[in-house]
Design a protein around this motif. Structure first.
Motif, mmCIF file in Angstrom:
data_model
loop_
_atom_site.group_PDB
_atom_site.id
_atom_site.type_symbol
_atom_site.label_atom_id
_atom_site.label_comp_id
_atom_site.label_asym_id
_atom_site.label_seq_id
_atom_site.Cartn_x
_atom_site.Cartn_y
_atom_site.Cartn_z
ATOM 1 N N ILE A 232 0.830 -1.198 0.000
ATOM 2 C CA ILE A 232 0.000 0.000 0.000
ATOM 3 C C ILE A 232 0.869 1.253 0.000
ATOM 4 C CG2 ILE A 232 -1.608 1.347 1.414
ATOM 5 C CD1 ILE A 232 -2.892 -1.354 2.188
ATOM 6 N N ALA A 233 1.938 1.255 0.802
ATOM 7 C CA ALA A 233 2.848 2.406 0.838
ATOM 8 C C ALA A 233 3.503 2.625 -0.524
ATOM 9 C CB ALA A 233 3.900 2.200 1.916
ATOM 10 N N ALA A 234 3.903 1.552 -1.177
ATOM 11 C CA ALA A 234 4.530 1.671 -2.502
ATOM 12 C C ALA A 234 3.547 2.260 -3.517
ATOM 13 C CB ALA A 234 5.019 0.304 -2.971
ATOM 14 N N ARG A 235 2.300 1.825 -3.454
ATOM 15 C CA ARG A 235 1.276 2.368 -4.351
ATOM 16 C C ARG A 235 1.048 3.852 -4.070
ATOM 17 N NH1 ARG A 235 -4.142 0.548 -2.600
ATOM 18 N NH2 ARG A 235 -4.068 2.560 -1.528
ATOM 19 N N MET A 236 0.998 4.208 -2.795
ATOM 20 C CA MET A 236 0.807 5.615 -2.427
ATOM 21 C C MET A 236 1.971 6.470 -2.913
ATOM 22 S SD MET A 236 -0.649 4.909 1.416
ATOM 23 C CE MET A 236 -1.199 6.547 1.870
ATOM 24 N N SER A 237 3.175 5.942 -2.833
ATOM 25 C CA SER A 237 4.351 6.673 -3.327
ATOM 26 C C SER A 237 4.227 6.959 -4.817
ATOM 27 C CB SER A 237 5.628 5.870 -3.067
ATOM 28 O OG SER A 237 5.888 5.723 -1.697
ATOM 29 N N ARG A 238 3.820 5.939 -5.575
ATOM 30 C CA ARG A 238 3.677 6.119 -7.020
ATOM 31 C C ARG A 238 2.614 7.166 -7.349
ATOM 32 N NH1 ARG A 238 4.073 0.415 -6.779
ATOM 33 N NH2 ARG A 238 1.807 0.200 -7.016
ATOM 34 N N LYS A 239 1.513 7.141 -6.620
ATOM 35 C CA LYS A 239 0.393 8.025 -6.938
ATOM 36 C C LYS A 239 0.641 9.467 -6.497
ATOM 37 C CE LYS A 239 -3.860 6.729 -6.827
ATOM 38 N NZ LYS A 239 -5.195 6.249 -6.386
ATOM 39 N N THR A 240 1.345 9.666 -5.397
ATOM 40 C CA THR A 240 1.519 11.012 -4.841
ATOM 41 C C THR A 240 2.843 11.662 -5.207
ATOM 42 O OG1 THR A 240 2.501 10.191 -2.774
ATOM 43 C CG2 THR A 240 0.079 10.390 -2.850
ATOM 44 N N GLY A 241 3.831 10.859 -5.583
ATOM 45 C CA GLY A 241 5.164 11.392 -5.824
ATOM 46 C C GLY A 241 5.941 11.679 -4.552
ATOM 47 N N VAL A 242 5.396 11.272 -3.412
ATOM 48 C CA VAL A 242 6.047 11.448 -2.110
ATOM 49 C C VAL A 242 6.540 10.096 -1.613
ATOM 50 C CG1 VAL A 242 5.650 12.051 0.323
ATOM 51 C CG2 VAL A 242 4.672 13.466 -1.502
ATOM 52 N N LYS A 243 7.704 10.064 -1.001
ATOM 53 C CA LYS A 243 8.206 8.816 -0.430
ATOM 54 C C LYS A 243 7.335 8.416 0.753
ATOM 55 C CE LYS A 243 12.384 6.679 1.496
ATOM 56 N NZ LYS A 243 13.796 6.903 1.882
ATOM 57 N N VAL A 244 6.673 7.254 0.656
ATOM 58 C CA VAL A 244 5.791 6.763 1.707
ATOM 59 C C VAL A 244 6.361 5.460 2.243
ATOM 60 C CG1 VAL A 244 3.448 6.081 2.347
ATOM 61 C CG2 VAL A 244 3.800 7.808 0.559
ATOM 62 N N LEU A 245 6.541 5.396 3.551
ATOM 63 C CA LEU A 245 7.067 4.205 4.211
ATOM 64 C C LEU A 245 5.985 3.562 5.057
ATOM 65 C CD1 LEU A 245 10.456 5.654 5.543
ATOM 66 C CD2 LEU A 245 10.084 4.391 3.411
#
Length: 255
Positions: A232-245
């Protein structure tokens, strides 16, 4: 002690995960410019603090976002330990009024003397401490508990903590932009009606709005664990352009 670091003593959220200890639930240890802040000492916090190499006596500030037990159950144990049985009171407790006052407070009355100063958190209230500031942001919609977002600022660093609550439009207005780290209690992968908790879908909107340098999701339910927080974090990173851990128990993040 690493300056400007965040250690996740536990990442469990929701009654099943916390009270079956599928994930730990000890809260967060923040070191900001040398000041040690313990955030939301839920069940097991006292044990996890020592397990991760910290010492309760080094705590400067204890912060509680709201009174629910998964965020506050170890408050008394930690204060007793940190103050050496009230002989050496800790500097500051920041928490909503219903954690300390009223008919059913979380903090035991005899431990009030173990804290030098108690300051209630409120919307748009800034609490100074040495070279940092703790800021109460917006009040969340969270059943059965006064709940507030929190920001921790120093001259050069900014950490934001977004606790539990039902998503509503004001949550896209009440926090600062471009924080070094923004931590989200992300209980569900998708919105669940009738529950006062954030979903990954809600958090995604907030990340897009506030654009922190790093976003961290934590406080996971069984549904979230089944969906795999890292995916889920990896998907959020792709969609937002923000590094999500996706936080894990014991994770330490330097910033």
């Amino acid at each position: 002690m690493l300056k400007n670091s965040i250690t996740f003593l536990g990442t469990g959220g929701g009654r099943v995960v916390v009270f079956r200890q599928i994930r730990h639930s000890g809260g967060i240890w923040l070191n900001l410019e040398g000041t040690n802040v313990l955030i939301d000492p839920g069940p097991g916090s006292l044990v996890r603090i020592f397990e991760k190499g910290f010492d309760t006596r080094d705590i400067d500030i204890i912060v509680v976002s709201h009174r629910h037990l998964d965020h506050s159950a170890d408050l008394n144990s930690v204060i007793e330990s940190a103050s050496e049985s009230t002989k050496k009171p800790k500097d500051l407790l920041i928490a909503p009024l219903d954690v300390v006052e009223g008919d059913d407070p979380i903090l035991l009355k005899y431990l009030r003397k173990a804290i030098k100063e108690y300051v209630p958190v409120e919307e748009n209230k800034t609490i100074p401490y040495k070279n940092i500031q703790i800021i109460g942001t917006i009040k969340h919609i969270h059943e059965g508990a006064d709940t507030y977002g929190l920001e921790f600022h120093s001259e050069n660093k900014k950490v934001i903590y977004v606790p539990c609550g039902k998503f509503y439009e004001k949550m896209l207005e009440g926090y600062s932009e471009n924080a070094d780290v923004m931590i989200f209690n992300t209980t569900f992968p998708k919105k669940v009606e009738g529950y006062y908790h954030l979903s990954a879908e809600d958090v995604e909107k907030m990340i897009e709005r506030y654009k922190p340098k790093i976003a961290v999701i934590t406080h996971f339910s069984v549904a979230m664990l089944k969906a795999d927080p890292e995916k889920i974090a990896a998907r959020m990173s792709r969609k937002t352009g923000v590094k999500v851990l996706a936080a894990y128990d014991g994770m330490r993040l330097n910033f």
